[in-house]
Design an enzyme around this catalytic site. Sequence first.
Site, PDB file in Angstrom:
ATOM      1  N   ARG A  95       0.819  -1.212   0.000  1.00  0.00           N
ATOM      2  CA  ARG A  95       0.000   0.000   0.000  1.00  0.00           C
ATOM      3  C   ARG A  95       0.858   1.268   0.000  1.00  0.00           C
ATOM      4  O   ARG A  95       0.556   2.215  -0.741  1.00  0.00           O
ATOM      5  CB  ARG A  95      -0.936  -0.028   1.215  1.00  0.00           C
ATOM      6  CG  ARG A  95      -2.188   0.742   0.970  1.00  0.00           C
ATOM      7  CD  ARG A  95      -3.225   0.580   2.047  1.00  0.00           C
ATOM      8  NE  ARG A  95      -4.247   1.553   1.744  1.00  0.00           N
ATOM      9  CZ  ARG A  95      -5.429   1.271   1.190  1.00  0.00           C
ATOM     10  NH1 ARG A  95      -5.770   0.029   0.946  1.00  0.00           N
ATOM     11  NH2 ARG A  95      -6.262   2.223   0.900  1.00  0.00           N
ATOM     12  N   THR A 106     -15.404  15.146  -0.549  1.00  0.00           N
ATOM     13  CA  THR A 106     -16.852  15.302  -0.420  1.00  0.00           C
ATOM     14  C   THR A 106     -17.442  13.983   0.053  1.00  0.00           C
ATOM     15  O   THR A 106     -17.045  12.908  -0.404  1.00  0.00           O
ATOM     16  CB  THR A 106     -17.498  15.799  -1.735  1.00  0.00           C
ATOM     17  OG1 THR A 106     -18.908  15.918  -1.524  1.00  0.00           O
ATOM     18  CG2 THR A 106     -17.239  14.862  -2.906  1.00  0.00           C
ATOM     19  N   HIS A 107     -18.381  14.095   1.003  1.00  0.00           N
ATOM     20  CA  HIS A 107     -18.937  12.904   1.650  1.00  0.00           C
ATOM     21  C   HIS A 107     -20.458  13.001   1.688  1.00  0.00           C
ATOM     22  O   HIS A 107     -21.002  14.058   2.007  1.00  0.00           O
ATOM     23  CB  HIS A 107     -18.370  12.784   3.070  1.00  0.00           C
ATOM     24  CG  HIS A 107     -18.845  11.551   3.778  1.00  0.00           C
ATOM     25  ND1 HIS A 107     -18.365  10.308   3.482  1.00  0.00           N
ATOM     26  CD2 HIS A 107     -19.788  11.394   4.734  1.00  0.00           C
ATOM     27  CE1 HIS A 107     -18.985   9.407   4.240  1.00  0.00           C
ATOM     28  NE2 HIS A 107     -19.845  10.041   5.013  1.00  0.00           N
ATOM     29  N   ALA A 157      -5.665  12.257   7.967  1.00  0.00           N
ATOM     30  CA  ALA A 157      -5.265  10.850   7.905  1.00  0.00           C
ATOM     31  C   ALA A 157      -6.409   9.932   8.323  1.00  0.00           C
ATOM     32  O   ALA A 157      -6.628   8.886   7.731  1.00  0.00           O
ATOM     33  CB  ALA A 157      -4.038  10.624   8.773  1.00  0.00           C
TER      34      ALA A 157
HETATM   35  C1  GAR Z   1     -20.542  10.929  -3.904  1.00  0.00           C
HETATM   36  O1  GAR Z   1     -21.817  10.976  -3.331  1.00  0.00           O
HETATM   37  C2  GAR Z   1     -19.478  11.046  -2.825  1.00  0.00           C
HETATM   38  O2  GAR Z   1     -19.852  11.856  -1.749  1.00  0.00           O
HETATM   39  C3  GAR Z   1     -19.343   9.614  -2.381  1.00  0.00           C
HETATM   40  O3  GAR Z   1     -19.385   8.888  -3.566  1.00  0.00           O
HETATM   41  C4  GAR Z   1     -20.229   9.560  -4.500  1.00  0.00           C
HETATM   42  C5  GAR Z   1     -19.494   9.658  -5.813  1.00  0.00           C
HETATM   43  O4  GAR Z   1     -20.351  10.023  -6.853  1.00  0.00           O
HETATM   44  N1  GAR Z   1     -18.135   9.434  -1.638  1.00  0.00           N
HETATM   45  C6  GAR Z   1     -18.027   8.637  -0.566  1.00  0.00           C
HETATM   46  O5  GAR Z   1     -18.927   7.931  -0.169  1.00  0.00           O
HETATM   47  C7  GAR Z   1     -16.682   8.669   0.113  1.00  0.00           C
HETATM   48  N2  GAR Z   1     -16.738   8.024   1.388  1.00  0.00           N
HETATM   49  P1  GAR Z   1     -19.776  10.502  -8.263  1.00  0.00           P
HETATM   50  O6  GAR Z   1     -18.709   9.502  -8.689  1.00  0.00           O
HETATM   51  O7  GAR Z   1     -20.950  10.460  -9.185  1.00  0.00           O
HETATM   52  O8  GAR Z   1     -19.208  11.885  -8.092  1.00  0.00           O
END
Ligand code: GAR
Length: 202
Positions: free
Chosen positions: A67, A110-111, A144
């Site tokens: 990794r 973004t979450h 992190a």
């Molecule tokens: C988004 O909703 C983002 O917040 C999420 O994946 C999706 C990607 O959509 N991320 C996570 O869950 C990270 N833990 P996209 O590929 O259509 O932008």
Amino acid sequence: PVRLVVLVSGSGSNLQALLDAAADPDSGFGAEVVAVGADRGGIEGLRRAERAGVPTFTHRLRDYASRPDWDRALTESVAAHRPDLVVSAGFMKIVGASFMAAFGGRFVNTHPALLPSFPGAHGVRDALAHGVKVTGCTVHFAEAEVDSGPIIAQRAVEVRDDDDEATLHRRIKEVERGLLVDAVGRLARDGYRVEGRKVYIP
Ligand code: GAR
């Protein structure tokens, strides 16, 4: 304009929103997407970058002996594009020490939940399972530890009684796209200061 490298693992609809904002001369976005990185091939996110004429790179974890080796390769590829900000837009891998040493403090994630509630890979499913009536999305500086780090912006989305993971995630993503463009644009145009857990954008 501020240089963005965007990391994706999937459909890339958030990436598309950044590409569209950057391509629109009237948006006043203040940033450009200079490269898109992925941890897997064959995804719509990479095709969106190619259609926009943005260079891409892919580092698959399984192609590396360890990794940390993967993390170093990813870090080098991102660094080669000299980003001011790196945006994780649905990048479903946890980056390591090399990456954070290089981009900590300017790595935006973004979450699809209102952090600190429901961190991790299943923020939408976990919120539904908990029975919350309001969830949403969070744009934050990544640290992190997963889905920790100072919060830049959040928006709420109501949960409906008949929601499943797909319907709720779809409505969150409609809001999330706008939030991400707005937050990255403000960071790019106005700069920012982080004090402890608080982000100040002048
Ligand atoms: C988004 O909703 C983002 O917040 C999420 O994946 C999706 C990607 O959509 N991320 C996570 O869950 C990270 N833990 P996209 O590929 O259509 O932008």
